[in-house]
Design a protein around this motif. Structure first.
Motif, mmCIF file in Angstrom:
data_model
loop_
_atom_site.group_PDB
_atom_site.id
_atom_site.type_symbol
_atom_site.label_atom_id
_atom_site.label_comp_id
_atom_site.label_asym_id
_atom_site.label_seq_id
_atom_site.Cartn_x
_atom_site.Cartn_y
_atom_site.Cartn_z
ATOM 1 N N UNK A 1 0.841 -1.195 0.000
ATOM 2 C CA UNK A 1 0.000 0.000 0.000
ATOM 3 C C UNK A 1 0.881 1.251 0.000
ATOM 4 N N UNK A 2 0.255 2.397 -0.181
ATOM 5 C CA UNK A 2 1.013 3.641 -0.331
ATOM 6 C C UNK A 2 1.802 4.000 0.927
ATOM 7 N N UNK A 3 1.283 3.696 2.100
ATOM 8 C CA UNK A 3 2.005 3.978 3.339
ATOM 9 C C UNK A 3 3.270 3.130 3.425
ATOM 10 N N UNK A 4 3.154 1.851 3.099
ATOM 11 C CA UNK A 4 4.325 0.985 3.111
ATOM 12 C C UNK A 4 5.383 1.479 2.118
ATOM 13 N N UNK A 5 4.924 1.892 0.941
ATOM 14 C CA UNK A 5 5.848 2.411 -0.074
ATOM 15 C C UNK A 5 6.554 3.669 0.439
ATOM 16 N N UNK A 6 5.800 4.562 1.050
ATOM 17 C CA UNK A 6 6.382 5.796 1.585
ATOM 18 C C UNK A 6 7.381 5.500 2.709
ATOM 19 N N UNK A 7 7.116 4.488 3.514
ATOM 20 C CA UNK A 7 8.058 4.104 4.572
ATOM 21 C C UNK A 7 9.393 3.668 3.968
ATOM 22 N N UNK A 8 9.329 2.887 2.891
ATOM 23 C CA UNK A 8 10.565 2.449 2.233
ATOM 24 C C UNK A 8 11.284 3.644 1.620
ATOM 25 N N UNK A 9 10.547 4.538 0.952
ATOM 26 C CA UNK A 9 11.186 5.718 0.357
ATOM 27 C C UNK A 9 11.822 6.597 1.427
ATOM 28 N N UNK A 10 11.168 6.735 2.569
ATOM 29 C CA UNK A 10 11.734 7.538 3.659
ATOM 30 C C UNK A 10 13.024 6.904 4.173
ATOM 31 N N UNK A 11 13.039 5.600 4.294
ATOM 32 C CA UNK A 11 14.249 4.892 4.740
ATOM 33 C C UNK A 11 15.362 5.045 3.711
ATOM 34 N N UNK A 12 15.020 4.927 2.429
ATOM 35 C CA UNK A 12 16.013 5.098 1.354
ATOM 36 C C UNK A 12 16.573 6.514 1.370
ATOM 37 N N UNK A 13 15.714 7.495 1.562
ATOM 38 C CA UNK A 13 16.156 8.893 1.610
ATOM 39 C C UNK A 13 17.120 9.109 2.765
ATOM 40 N N UNK A 14 16.823 8.493 3.886
ATOM 41 C CA UNK A 14 17.674 8.607 5.072
ATOM 42 C C UNK A 14 19.032 7.919 4.855
ATOM 43 N N UNK A 15 18.992 6.727 4.300
ATOM 44 C CA UNK A 15 20.221 5.957 4.081
ATOM 45 C C UNK A 15 21.155 6.589 3.051
ATOM 46 N N UNK A 16 20.561 7.067 1.958
ATOM 47 C CA UNK A 16 21.376 7.476 0.812
ATOM 48 C C UNK A 16 21.306 8.967 0.495
ATOM 49 N N UNK A 17 20.744 9.749 1.393
ATOM 50 C CA UNK A 17 20.674 11.212 1.234
ATOM 51 C C UNK A 17 20.100 11.620 -0.124
ATOM 52 N N UNK A 18 18.940 11.031 -0.432
ATOM 53 C CA UNK A 18 18.219 11.346 -1.666
ATOM 54 C C UNK A 18 16.904 11.993 -1.266
ATOM 55 N N UNK A 19 16.568 13.101 -1.888
ATOM 56 C CA UNK A 19 15.317 13.786 -1.581
ATOM 57 C C UNK A 19 14.174 13.113 -2.337
ATOM 58 N N UNK A 20 13.358 12.353 -1.621
ATOM 59 C CA UNK A 20 12.235 11.650 -2.241
ATOM 60 C C UNK A 20 10.905 12.334 -1.935
ATOM 61 N N UNK A 21 10.942 13.456 -1.251
ATOM 62 C CA UNK A 21 9.735 14.126 -0.783
ATOM 63 C C UNK A 21 8.727 14.465 -1.856
#
Length: 86
Positions: free
Chosen positions: A40-60
């Motif tokens: 679902x969209x919340x799960x997807x956003x959780x992964x994107x937030x983790x990826x943004x944190x790990x790799x300093x990518x702005x996914x906002x």
């Protein structure tokens, strides 16, 4: 900094498998995460937030791919990562 493609796919596989509570081997690079695995969209956003944190990518403000697969998300992150360097 984003890892190389194979390492990026492996990291995304683990992240999506964790949020979906599935074994890693079920989350393959080309499986449709929404249609086939119930992401679902919340799960997807959780992964994107983790990826943004790990790799300093702005996914906002990023637009997610129409079909969510590990490959399409990896491509999105690589595009976002290359634009943040410019």
């Amino acid at each position: 900094m984003l890892p190389e493609n194979d390492a990026l796919l492996q990291s995304l596989q683990k992240m999506y498998a964790t949020v979906l509570e599935l074994p890693d081997e079920v989350v393959t690079p080309d499986v449709d995460l929404e249609a086939e695995l119930g992401l679902d969209s919340l799960q997807h956003r959780l992964v994107l937030a983790r990826a943004a944190e790990l790799w300093a990518v702005d996914t906002g403000a990023s637009e997610s791919p129409a079909t969510l697969t590990l490959r399409s998300v990896a491509d999105l992150l690589q595009r976002l990562g290359s634009t943040s360097k410019a």
